[in-house]
Design a protein around this motif. Structure first.
Motif, mmCIF file in Angstrom:
data_model
loop_
_atom_site.group_PDB
_atom_site.id
_atom_site.type_symbol
_atom_site.label_atom_id
_atom_site.label_comp_id
_atom_site.label_asym_id
_atom_site.label_seq_id
_atom_site.Cartn_x
_atom_site.Cartn_y
_atom_site.Cartn_z
ATOM 1 N N GLN A 245 0.816 -1.224 0.000
ATOM 2 C CA GLN A 245 0.000 0.000 0.000
ATOM 3 C C GLN A 245 0.847 1.272 0.000
ATOM 4 N N GLN B 3 1.181 4.900 -2.911
ATOM 5 C CA GLN B 3 -0.057 5.022 -3.686
ATOM 6 C C GLN B 3 -0.909 6.213 -3.260
ATOM 7 N N HIS C 107 -1.880 6.781 -0.192
ATOM 8 C CA HIS C 107 -2.697 6.470 0.989
ATOM 9 C C HIS C 107 -2.211 7.204 2.233
#
Length: 184
Positions: free
Chosen positions: A103, A106, A108
């Motif tokens: 993750q 990205q 996030h």
């Protein structure tokens, strides 16, 4: 969608797995035995410490951890930051990590930071700003802060979370939006 809840004891195995990840261990210098995780995160879970450990979710899947606290609750830490930059009464701070290496990179982290800051204004109505120190070497972290709307306000030396990094830190700040800023 980013959501979160308080970290609980049953989340400690997941947190341990995240703390063992090389991309996290590089910046978070924690022992990763279950005993150490319980020792370090248990007091907040039990309400014995005034900070918050928040388990963050992306579309209902665990994404990361945010620690949020009032700087005044940690006088030594407050003093080290105040030696570098003025710290208004009621200032909040956060620390954060994305646990799953898949993750990372990205966007996030930026979304997670932005989300927790927006909720901070509602949940801590007397907080004038959020101040976040970050190791100067942690470019991904300070870029996420910038993308989340924070601005670099100072540079100084602080004890690093991981001793392999030098003391150079950047301090980022975002102020509570003015109630007039949304009026056109």
């Amino acid at each position: 969608m980013i959501t979160w809840r308080r970290l609980a004891q049953e989340d400690f195995p997941l947190l341990r797995t995240w703390l063992e990840q090389p991309h996290v261990a590089l910046w978070w210098n924690h022992e990763t035995s279950m005993e150490a995780v319980a020792r370090d995160f248990g007091p907040v879970d039990r309400g014995e410490e005034p900070s918050e450990d928040l388990l963050v979710f992306l579309d209902d899947r665990p994404l990361g951890l945010v620690q949020r606290s009032r700087l005044a609750d940690y006088p030594d830490y407050l003093a080290s930051l105040a030696a570098i930059v003025p710290v208004p009464d009621g200032t909040m701070t956060i620390d954060y990590l994305i646990g799953d290496p898949g993750q990372v990179g990205q966007g996030h982290g930026t979304a997670m930071i932005r989300s927790v800051i927006e909720r901070t204004w509602d949940e801590f109505p007397d907080a004038p700003c959020v101040l976040v120190p970050v190791s100067a070497g942690n470019r991904a972290s300070w870029r996420a802060l910038e993308k989340a709307g924070m601005r670099r306000v100072a540079e100084g030396e602080l004890e690093p979370d991981n001793p392999v990094h030098g003391p150079a830190h950047y301090l980022y700040r975002i102020d509570r939006p003015s109630p007039w800023s949304s009026v056109e």
